[in-house]
Each structure stands twice: as C-alpha cells, then as structure tokens.
Design an enzyme around this catalytic site. Structure first.
Site, PDB file in Angstrom:
ATOM      1  N   ARG A  45       0.829  -1.201   0.000  1.00 24.42           N
ATOM      2  CA  ARG A  45       0.000   0.000   0.000  1.00 24.42           C
ATOM      3  C   ARG A  45       0.867   1.257   0.000  1.00 24.42           C
ATOM      4  NH1 ARG A  45      -4.459  -1.645   4.657  1.00 24.42           N
ATOM      5  NH2 ARG A  45      -5.528  -3.278   3.466  1.00 24.42           N
ATOM      6  N   LYS A 105      -4.052 -18.115   7.106  1.00 17.90           N
ATOM      7  CA  LYS A 105      -4.861 -19.230   7.619  1.00 17.90           C
ATOM      8  C   LYS A 105      -6.353 -18.997   7.433  1.00 17.90           C
ATOM      9  CE  LYS A 105      -4.022 -16.458  11.400  1.00 17.90           C
ATOM     10  NZ  LYS A 105      -2.840 -15.592  11.598  1.00 17.90           N
ATOM     11  N   VAL A 132       0.036 -21.715  10.414  1.00 19.64           N
ATOM     12  CA  VAL A 132      -0.312 -22.334  11.703  1.00 19.64           C
ATOM     13  C   VAL A 132       0.894 -22.306  12.620  1.00 19.64           C
ATOM     14  CG1 VAL A 132      -1.156 -24.399  12.867  1.00 19.64           C
ATOM     15  CG2 VAL A 132      -1.982 -23.851  10.570  1.00 19.64           C
ATOM     16  N   ILE A 136       6.771 -22.702  14.453  1.00 18.86           N
ATOM     17  CA  ILE A 136       6.768 -24.130  14.785  1.00 18.86           C
ATOM     18  C   ILE A 136       6.481 -24.925  13.509  1.00 18.86           C
ATOM     19  CG2 ILE A 136       5.738 -25.947  16.192  1.00 18.86           C
ATOM     20  CD1 ILE A 136       4.788 -23.746  18.110  1.00 18.86           C
ATOM     21  N   LYS A 205      -6.782 -22.147  12.302  1.00 19.12           N
ATOM     22  CA  LYS A 205      -5.594 -23.003  12.327  1.00 19.12           C
ATOM     23  C   LYS A 205      -5.967 -24.465  12.573  1.00 19.12           C
ATOM     24  CE  LYS A 205      -3.001 -19.092  14.180  1.00 19.12           C
ATOM     25  NZ  LYS A 205      -2.442 -18.474  15.411  1.00 19.12           N
TER      26      LYS A 205
END
Length: 434
Positions: A45, A105, A132, A136, A205
C-alpha cells in the site's frame, strides 16, 4: 542454477521479516535450496515506505495482480491477509503456473479446498507452514514426519494472544479486561482483538490441522468455537485449587463415527505439558498410534518466527519445483483422490468431563436437588466443593466424570430454571490430555 525469483505481496510485520531473513541468511539458505532466492518485486500500500526498506533494485507496486501475472516471477508469497484481494491474487498466480507460499490461515480455512484443487490441476504447489503456529514446523511434522502414523488426536495452544491473557490472569490475579489492555499495549493483541479472544483465529488453524491429520476437506464452518472473553478470574482461581489451569485449546479427535473439531477454554491438569505453556508461546501435542505423543513448542507469531516458516516453504518449493507434480507431498498430506468423507461431529455428541460453577441460595436440600438433576441426565460427579458468597448464598463447583455434551446441556437447562439458582451456570470442559 538461476535464482528463484519471488514476488512478495505485503511488506508488513511478516513480509518485513521475510525480507530480513533472506537478506541476513541468504547464503546459508542458498546452500540448502541449491540456488539463491531473490525478492524481485513487492506489492504494498505504501510505496515510499517499502522503497526505503528494499532499495532501488526491487520493483515496488500497489498492484498485487501485476505480480501474479508477471512471467519473470517464479513464486508468489502472499502475506497481505484478508480473503478478497489475496484470494484473487493467489488464484491468478496458480492460473499462471506459479507456486504460492502463504501465511493466510483465514483464507485457507474457508477457501482452501478450491485453492488446493486449482493448484493440483495446474501442477503447482501451495505451501502454508506459516499459516499455523508461526515458527513451529507443525505442518511439516504432520504431513511428513508422522506419515507412518494413524493420528488419533491433536490438541494445541495455537493463539499466543489468548495464552498470554490467561497466563497473566492466573499469575497476577487480574481481570480479563485489564490484561487485554496490557496485551494490546505490548503488541500481543490487535486494536480489534475479536478473532483472537473469540477463538476464531485458533479455529482457522485447527481446521487446517484437522485436514492434515485425518485427510478430510477443510471445513471451518463445522468447527465449534468459543472464546475467553466470558472467563471470570474466580474460575481461574477455582481451577488452580483443583489442580488445573485454564487454556484456550484447539482439539481435533478421530472417533469411529466422525471427527471432533472444537476450540474452547478448557481445564488442563497442571502436570500436563500443555498446562505449562505460558505467555505468548504456542504448543501442539499430537498423538499417533505408532509414535505416541509428541509435542511441538515455540513462538507462534512475530516477524522473524513466522518469516522462518515462510522461507522454509520457499526452500521446499525451490527444491521440488522441477519434480513431477504427481510425486510431490500432497497439500493436505493425503492424496487428493484419497480424502475421507468422515463427518465432523456436532458438539452435542462430544464426550468430555466438565467444570460447573453456579451460585445458589445457601440452604438445606439445594445440593441434593442439583445432584438429582445431574444423575437423571446420566452425569456422574467426580468431585465438588462449596465456596460461601455473602451471608445467604454460595458458589457450588462440580467436576464431572466424562459425559456427553448434549446430556450436560439438557441438565444445565433444567438447573437454570430451579428457584434457588441465582446466576447463569459457568460451564467449562476438562481435558485430561497426555
């Protein structure tokens, strides 16, 4: 080999993190991927702000669709969020034969089936590790590392905002509104925290994790969702007295008659791994029939942790883009023609234990009447204690044995109409997760 040319849609917190990671660790990443990965264009933007970050060598535009259609771009990385422009750009990129990496997600939980089908038909990849639990690598773990297992269930703390709030409420004894304001001041919560505190973000998720775990289509509309805004500080205190901590959990479980798909606050025994995940951290506990339980823990949000997952996906695409599409790892772990039609179960059919708290007149016969209603509904009480409240009232707290949620709802409807009940019944689920 020539570099992979990336078009980056969005240069906010995560997009800026991706730029930083590629700039900082570009040589190491190239050694892993077998070629350099270069951002050659960004769509944003604020052009001036982006230009100050990326310099003159990178094309900067406000038109994401132009990047999706640019024949010189190999991979589109979508980090703009939302489900309108982002969806259109991803669909166009796929139509143009480009691979896609996304952290979106919400988009995948609602429109993932059509996006993955389009990618399968076109022979391109849609990678979404960053969608998600941030940094991790839970998607790769389920999709590849646990391939030998029939996954039985998974339960996760997959929203750092709510975990921070619950941790602070327990540790400092503060009410929800006070801790939410603190989370916003620290940057853990958005100015509009609705998706977080109402459980929607976690449900997005969980929808993706359930599809990966059980080989079912994404079905966000079937998820049961409850948030934490209604939680009272006294319930956190009572839970701790009973040996539990309250966490917002996403739980999906395979049963013979269907799949549980639910997000809600739950009492977790304080000795369990998930009960001891504090602050803004995330964790997912997965149980496979071969490997048993395995825990995946780390930072679930933030610029660099999420960027780590985005760049890992870029490396995967760089490694696999020349592979035969039929021999790549499927988007949702299972081959597209082997997806299951096992249904997602309504919440009334879920079996779990319950924490019930209600305020009543403190007089003889009340406890007996309450126990009779629960017994008539087939609900067995595991433990109970009473907390005085003023001169003539008391809070009664029950912990039940495992019961069907529909039966509990029926019993609570009857209890709510009893003349000595002075408040709405607080009902939380108890999850003995190991």
């Amino acid at each position: 080999m020539k570099p992979i040319r990336v078009g980056l849609l969005g240069l906010g917190v995560v997009g800026g993190g991706v730029w930083t990671v590629l700039s900082q660790n570009g040589g190491e990443i190239a050694r892993r991927a077998g070629r350099r990965i270069e951002v050659v264009a960004v769509a944003v933007r604020d052009v001036a702000k982006a230009r100050a970050l990326v310099g003159p060598e990178v094309a900067v535009t406000t038109d994401g669709m132009a990047l999706a259609r640019d024949p010189d771009i190999d991979i589109i990385v979508e980090l703009m969020g939302g489900d309108t422009v982002a969806r259109d750009c991803i669909r166009e990129a796929i139509a143009q034969g480009k691979h896609v990496v996304t952290a979106n997600k919400a988009l995948l939980a609602v429109h993932g089936n059509e996006i993955f089908a389009a990618a399968q038909e076109r022979g391109v990849m849609v990678a979404f590790e960053a969608a998600v639990a941030g940094g991790i690598p839970i998607i790769k773990a389920i999709r590849e590392g646990l391939t030998a297992n029939r996954i039985q269930w998974l339960a996760g703390i997959i929203n750092g905002t709510t975990n921070f709030i619950l941790s602070e409420m327990r540790q400092r004894g503060l009410p929800f509104d006070t801790v939410l304001a603190e989370a916003q001041r620290l940057g853990y919560a958005e100015a509009d925290p609705t998706f977080d505190i109402e459980g929607v973000d976690a449900a997005h998720k969980l929808t993706l994790l359930a599809s990966l775990a059980f080989g079912i289509p994404v079905q966000f509309d079937k998820a049961h969702i409850e948030g934490i805004a209604h939680l009272a500080s006294e319930d956190i205190v009572h839970a701790e007295r009973l040996g539990y901590r309250i966490k917002l959990l996403g739980i999906t479980r395979r049963r013979s008659d269907g799949i549980e798909l639910r997000v809600h606050p739950a009492l977790v025994p304080d000795h369990c791994l998930l009960a001891n995940v504090e602050g803004a951290m995330n964790a997912v506990l997965v149980r496979g029939d071969v490997v048993g339980p395995s825990l995946y823990y780390g930072q679930g949000a933030g610029a660099l942790p999420t960027a780590s997952a985005v760049v890992a996906d870029l490396v995967d695409v760089a490694r696999l883009q020349m592979a035969d599409p039929e021999h790549r790892v499927p988007h949702l772990a299972f081959q597209p023609d082997a997806m299951s039609d096992i249904p997602v179960l309504p919440m009334a059919q879920v079996h779990t234990s319950f924490y019930l708290r209600l305020r009543v007149d403190d007089r003889p016969g009340v406890l007996a009447d309450l126990a009779r209603v629960l017994s008539d509904a087939g609900i067995s009480v595991g433990s109970m204690f009473q907390q005085p409240h003023g001169e003539h009232q008391a809070d009664i707290i029950f912990l039940t044995h495992e019961a069907r949620e529909g039966d509990v709802d029926q019993a609570l409807g009857t209890i709510q109409r009893l003349p000595f009940v002075r408040s709405d019944v607080t009902r939380l689920r108890v999850e003995n997760i190991n």
